[in-house]
Scaffold this motif. Structure first.
Motif, short mmCIF file in Angstrom:
data_model
loop_
_atom_site.label_atom_id
_atom_site.label_comp_id
_atom_site.label_asym_id
_atom_site.label_seq_id
_atom_site.Cartn_x
_atom_site.Cartn_y
_atom_site.Cartn_z
N VAL A 69 0.82 -1.22 -0.04
CA VAL A 69 -0.11 0.14 0.09
C VAL A 69 1.07 1.22 0.07
CG1 VAL A 69 -1.95 1.37 1.25
CG2 VAL A 69 -1.68 -1.20 1.17
N ASP A 70 0.61 1.97 -1.06
CA ASP A 70 1.55 3.49 -1.12
C ASP A 70 1.16 4.38 -0.02
OD1 ASP A 70 -0.89 4.49 -2.18
OD2 ASP A 70 0.14 4.43 -4.36
N ALA A 71 1.83 5.29 -0.33
CA ALA A 71 1.52 6.53 0.70
C ALA A 71 0.08 7.21 0.71
CB ALA A 71 2.48 7.76 0.72
N GLU A 72 -0.54 7.01 -0.44
CA GLU A 72 -1.74 7.50 -0.77
C GLU A 72 -2.83 6.54 -0.46
OE1 GLU A 72 -2.15 9.03 -4.70
OE2 GLU A 72 -0.61 10.64 -4.45
N GLY A 73 -2.56 5.71 -0.07
CA GLY A 73 -3.39 4.15 0.56
C GLY A 73 -3.83 3.33 -0.78
N PHE A 74 -3.11 3.51 -1.78
CA PHE A 74 -3.38 2.70 -3.12
C PHE A 74 -2.65 1.37 -3.18
CE2 PHE A 74 -5.41 6.94 -4.18
CZ PHE A 74 -6.47 6.41 -4.23
N TYR A 75 -3.21 0.60 -3.75
CA TYR A 75 -2.22 -0.65 -4.23
C TYR A 75 -0.99 -0.48 -5.15
CZ TYR A 75 -5.42 -4.04 -1.67
OH TYR A 75 -6.09 -4.85 -1.10
N ALA A 76 0.16 -0.88 -4.96
CA ALA A 76 1.21 -0.71 -5.81
C ALA A 76 1.79 -2.11 -5.89
CB ALA A 76 2.21 0.18 -5.39
N VAL A 77 2.11 -2.64 -7.24
CA VAL A 77 2.37 -3.97 -7.55
C VAL A 77 4.03 -3.88 -7.27
CG1 VAL A 77 2.65 -5.76 -9.34
CG2 VAL A 77 0.58 -4.24 -9.27
N ASP A 78 4.55 -4.92 -6.63
CA ASP A 78 5.90 -5.10 -6.39
C ASP A 78 6.57 -6.06 -7.46
OD1 ASP A 78 6.21 -3.64 -4.24
OD2 ASP A 78 5.39 -5.13 -3.03
N SER A 79 5.99 -7.42 -7.79
CA SER A 79 6.32 -8.27 -8.66
C SER A 79 4.90 -9.13 -9.11
CB SER A 79 7.12 -9.17 -8.15
OG SER A 79 6.98 -9.96 -7.02
N LEU A 80 4.98 -9.76 -10.22
CA LEU A 80 4.00 -10.52 -10.84
C LEU A 80 4.70 -11.94 -11.24
CD1 LEU A 80 1.54 -8.08 -12.71
CD2 LEU A 80 1.01 -9.70 -10.88
N PRO A 81 5.05 -12.72 -10.59
CA PRO A 81 5.77 -13.95 -10.93
C PRO A 81 4.67 -14.86 -11.49
CG PRO A 81 5.68 -13.90 -8.78
CD PRO A 81 5.17 -12.53 -9.02
N GLN A 82 4.73 -15.67 -12.59
CA GLN A 82 4.04 -16.73 -12.94
C GLN A 82 3.94 -17.70 -11.94
OE1 GLN A 82 4.24 -18.16 -16.98
NE2 GLN A 82 2.40 -19.18 -16.86
N ILE A 83 2.58 -18.52 -11.49
CA ILE A 83 2.61 -19.30 -10.59
C ILE A 83 1.87 -20.47 -11.13
CG2 ILE A 83 2.94 -17.83 -8.59
CD1 ILE A 83 -0.16 -18.29 -8.32
N ASP B 33 -7.40 -7.57 2.83
CA ASP B 33 -7.28 -6.02 2.72
C ASP B 33 -6.22 -5.46 3.13
OD1 ASP B 33 -7.82 -3.57 1.95
OD2 ASP B 33 -9.80 -3.33 2.85
N GLN B 34 -4.76 -5.29 2.13
CA GLN B 34 -3.80 -4.71 2.80
C GLN B 34 -3.80 -3.27 3.03
OE1 GLN B 34 -1.53 -6.50 -1.06
NE2 GLN B 34 -0.30 -6.58 0.50
N THR B 35 -4.72 -2.66 2.67
CA THR B 35 -5.37 -1.07 3.21
C THR B 35 -5.81 -1.20 4.40
OG1 THR B 35 -7.38 -1.02 2.00
CG2 THR B 35 -5.67 -0.56 0.69
N ASP B 36 -6.18 -2.19 4.88
CA ASP B 36 -6.75 -2.37 6.47
C ASP B 36 -6.35 -3.74 6.77
OD1 ASP B 36 -8.29 -2.19 8.68
OD2 ASP B 36 -10.33 -2.25 7.93
N PRO B 37 -5.18 -4.16 7.47
CA PRO B 37 -4.90 -5.20 7.95
C PRO B 37 -5.63 -5.67 9.08
CG PRO B 37 -2.88 -3.43 8.02
CD PRO B 37 -4.13 -2.76 7.68
N SER B 38 -6.44 -4.91 9.49
CA SER B 38 -7.26 -5.45 10.81
C SER B 38 -8.54 -6.29 10.23
CB SER B 38 -7.46 -4.40 11.80
OG SER B 38 -8.54 -3.19 11.36
N ALA B 39 -8.70 -5.96 8.80
CA ALA B 39 -9.98 -6.49 8.37
C ALA B 39 -9.81 -8.19 8.26
CB ALA B 39 -10.28 -5.97 7.21
N ASP B 40 -10.96 -8.83 8.35
CA ASP B 40 -10.77 -10.34 8.50
C ASP B 40 -10.82 -10.38 7.16
OD1 ASP B 40 -11.47 -12.89 8.35
OD2 ASP B 40 -13.38 -12.76 9.17
N PRO B 41 -9.46 -11.38 6.59
CA PRO B 41 -9.04 -11.70 5.27
C PRO B 41 -10.20 -12.69 4.76
CG PRO B 41 -7.81 -12.94 6.74
CD PRO B 41 -8.55 -11.98 7.72
N ILE B 42 -10.96 -13.59 5.41
CA ILE B 42 -12.09 -14.34 4.84
C ILE B 42 -13.32 -13.65 4.84
CG2 ILE B 42 -13.25 -16.51 5.25
CD1 ILE B 42 -10.68 -17.62 6.55
#
Length: 804
Positions: free
Chosen positions: A397-411, A775-784
């Motif tokens: 999550v960048d300084a403005e609260g938006f997602y920023a991609v680090d890498s996209l490896p094929q899995i 939700d990486q913008t809200d780590p406290s949120a339930d991931p499920i």
């Protein structure tokens, strides 16, 4: 003088009105129900007019009925020694000629005209079908609100059937997995006929089969006749119709689900040969290519086509070439999301590129061998493929609260290709008025080409070593299915059907030598009937599972999986409450065994798979699982007469299973109840035009699930349920209301129709599943979190039909 002038003007107005009345030509064929041979000399009468509008069939069983007024019409077919047959409230329009296919049954008791009417809306096309079968027509698929012109979605209105997912047309029959449904086209067992199909499923978001190419067909929910094999749940027996061999007719349609063109007509009027074709392209994809913003980057792109060429031969035979096919692809780019978004069609932690293809083409030859025997031979080739590429998203999550991609490896990357070559030979033989036989074989040669590789996710990241191979197989196998069926009519009210089916699959060396089927039908009088059926059925497993090998393991340890088997017991009672209203109830019990479950103790069973957009990767499987389904169904329906129709269906059922841990649990599809209420009303306005209003209300018990294991889910990046408590919880009940409005304008040789389907008009939020979506913008949120089915969805189309 004034009165005379008024009378003259009135007479002139009536003459002009009569001249202005638009009429249409109705054509068709009449064949014998047992032998499928043409019936010459049958009296054909337009039954709902005062004038004598009628004709008789020629030597080939063909009739032409001219000057039929537009609107809902009824037809009556009579012939000495045969039961009178009626077709009621069939829609006659100006843009296209109406073609009817009629089957008549010989009477046992006397060589006279027997008035025992058969309603086309209820009687199955298959003379050997006794219980758990419903005939459906193209007109029905258009009439039901929310059906989207899709045979599978239409069938979900019947008792004992429910849809598994708003976004897909998978159907659950009496608590069985959707993968237990067999699709047949022209007698050929075909691959999953849906766009965006997933290996191991029988449904998808959009049907490849266009209802405009279909003739009357049958849908089975249990205890089906001996000619059907490789299914433990139900059968779609679809038939293509022949094109108009008298004049050229065309259609164009623009709708939410596709833009399409359709045509049919004579290849040679001298020889009465005909053609029929249809092509459709995704409207959303078309809009996107034109630069129109449709609100999402994940645009489903698909196209499909169908054709049939028919060449009648001397002596009542024919040669037909037919085919259907479609391809689709979609790119779900989660990496482009700046905030968490709702995603029904894929995982929330990766970019996914997915494409599918499916096709069937064949050649069919029918020939009367004698006055009481017909042979039908069909050769066909079919294929289906799925291609998927997944790229895992590492982002912050960048300084403005938006997602920023680090890498996209094929899995993940897989290509599954499966081809099949089919040879079908069927004989219809009538021994006498009381006894008839149907026998033959259905042989399939499979060719498999499965390739799948994946990287292993680690807690700290991704192992960037070479992909680990899970599938890499190029093999062939045969599936052989001979059968024989016999029907004996004690009299015109009591008949017995019995048969034997056999099945052998060379890949796993599975052999089911004798699968008995039997049924009895008793017309008790006063509009009542009592039927019963029993049968043993078997099915191969999803073929890709035979080749699966866990990373690091040696050998294909699922190769020896046997057939899953099911014994069906069904009894039904039906009564005509009035001339147009029928009540029917069916009670059933199904015992399933030889179900693949994991060798190690667990709750896993294949009875819970077959719906959704995900494959499954079980441990080594053994055929020791068991399941049972039982319930009762009620149907109250009114034939489309007097301008309206209704159908109310109620299903009460239980569906339980045991995995390798031996614990009796609810299956994933055990909703316990399902209720459907449909109503359609039509009005004739301005003499020849029609306006229709239809509604459908559905409620059903929610899907089963269990508590999630947060630690295992974090490790696997998907929802992992606690094995011991699987299906101990249930989502809230499902509820949906749909409305359909259509307006048809008839002009000479031309008709227009505009229709709107308002799906889930109340916008009810029905739970679909749980998903892993941190939700990486809200780590406290339930991931499920809960994922919901489709909300309010308006669907439209505009169609024009015209003839030359």
């Amino acid at each position: 003088m004034g009165k005379k002038l008024l009378c003259a003007l009135s007479l002139l107005f009536c003459v002009m009105l009569a001249e202005a009345q638009i009429t249409q030509t109705v054509t068709g064929t009449v064949i014998e129900k047992e032998t499928k041979l043409p019936l010459p000399g049958v009296n054909v009468l337009l039954a709902d007019t005062l004038g004598a509008v009628g004709t008789v069939t020629d030597l080939n069983g063909v009739f032409i009925l001219r000057n039929v007024p537009l609107g809902r019409r009824s037809f009556r077919f009579s012939f000495i020694g045969y039961k009178e047959t009626s077709l009621s409230n069939i829609l006659v329009t100006s843009g296209k000629e109406l073609s009817l296919a009629v089957e008549m049954e010989e009477s046992v008791e006397a060589l006279q005209e027997v008035v025992i009417q058969a309603s086309a809306s209820n009687e199955p096309m298959n003379d050997m079908a006794v219980v758990s079968v419903r005939a459906f027509t193209v007109e029905e698929t258009d009439r039901y609100a929310g059906s989207r012109g899709d045979p599978a979605r239409m069938a979900s209105n019947f008792a004992g059937v429910q849809g598994a997912d708003d976004s897909r047309n998978d159907i659950v029959i009496r608590g069985n997995s959707p993968q237990g449904v067999l699709w047949q086209l022209e007698g050929i067992n075909i691959p999953n006929p849906n766009h965006f199909s997933i290996p191991g499923t029988a449904g998808g978001p959009v049907s490849i089969i266009n209802n405009k190419i279909l003739a009357n067909s049958d849908f089975y929910t249990g205890a089906f006749p001996a000619e059907y094999g490789n299914s433990i749940a139900g059968v779609f027996d679809l038939r293509m119709r022949n094109g108009n061999n008298r004049r050229h007719e065309f259609s164009g349609q623009l709708g939410f689900l596709g833009t399409e063109v359709f045509g049919e007509g004579p290849l040679s009027k001298k020889h009465t040969s005909s053609y029929l074709f249809n092509y459709r392209y995704s409207t959303l994809s078309l809009f996107s290519s034109l630069g129109i913003d449709i609100g999402t980057s994940a645009v489903p792109k698909y196209q499909d086509m169908a054709f049939r060429l028919n060449f009648p031969l001397k002596g009542g035979g024919s040669i037909s070439a037919f085919g259907i096919g479609g391809d689709s692809d979609i790119d779900i780019l989660i990496s482009e999301q700046k905030k968490p978004e709702r995603n029904l069609y894929g995982e929330n932690d990766r970019d996914q590129y997915f494409s599918t293809k499916m096709g069937v083409t064949g050649l069919s030859y029918t020939k009367p061998l004698s006055s009481n025997t017909l042979m039908k031979a069909t050769l066909a080739a079919s294929a289906g493929s799925q291609d998927a590429q997944h790229y895992f998203i590492y982002r912050h999550v960048d300084a403005e609260g938006f997602y920023a991609v680090d890498s996209l490896p094929q899995i993940l990357g897989y290509q599954f290709n499966q081809a099949k070559y089919s040879a079908i030979l069927t004989f219809y033989q009538k021994l006498n008025a009381k006894n008839s036989l149907v026998y033959g074989f259905n042989n399939d040669l499979y060719s498999f080409n499965f390739l799948d590789s994946a990287r292993v996710l680690q807690d700290s990241g991704v192992d960037f070593s070479e992909f680990t191979t899970r599938w890499n197989s190029q093999e062939q196998a045969v599936l052989l299915q001979p059968y024989v069926q016999w029907k004996h009519k004690f009299n015109d009210r009591l008949s017995l059907v019995s048969g034997l089916h056999s099945q052998y699959f060379s890949l796993s060396k599975s052999f089911s030598p004798i699968e008995p089927r039997a049924g009895v039908a008793w017309q008790m009088g006063k509009g009542q009937s009592l039927n019963a059926g029993v049968g043993l059925h078997s099915q191969i497993q999803p073929t890709y599972l035979y080749f699966y090998s866990k990373p690091g393991a040696s050998g294909l340890y699922n190769r020896e999986m046997d057939f899953t088997k099911s014994i069906h017991y069904v009894a039904s009672y039906a009564k005509m409450v009035t001339a147009n209203i029928r009540f029917k109830t069916e009670v059933y019990y199904q015992y399933l065994f030889n179900i693949p479950v994991e060798r190690n103790s667990s709750s896993f069973s294949l009875v819970n798979t077959g719906a959704g957009f995900s494959r499954f990767f079980p441990d080594s499987l053994v055929n020791t699982g068991k399941s049972r389904n039982y319930g009762i169904e009620f149907t109250l329906d009114r034939a489309f007469t007097g301008g309206y129709f209704f159908m109310l269906t109620t299903s009460l059922f239980e569906s339980k299973y045991k995995g390798s841990d031996g614990v009796l649990r609810d299956t994933d599809f055990n909703g316990n109840y399902a209720v459907n209420a449909l109503f359609t009303k039509e009005w004739t306005i301005m003499k020849d035009n029609l306006i229709g209003l239809g509604t459908k209300i559905t409620t059903a018990g929610g899907r089963r699930y269990g508590p999630a294991d947060p630690v295992a889910s974090e490790r696997e990046k998907e929802v992992i349920y606690v094995d011991e408590t699987r299906n101990s919880l249930q989502f809230p009940p499902y509820f949906r209301a749909d409305i359909r409005i259509n307006y048809r304008i008839n002009r000479p040789k031309l008709s227009h129709e505009i229709a709107v389907d308002l799906v889930n008009i109340l916008g009810i939020k029905n739970v679909l599943k749980l998903s892993w979506a941190p939700d990486q913008t809200d780590p406290s949120a339930d991931p499920i979190r809960r994922e919901y089915q489709l909300g309010f969805l308006p669907l439209f189309y505009y169609r024009v039909d015209f003839s030359l």
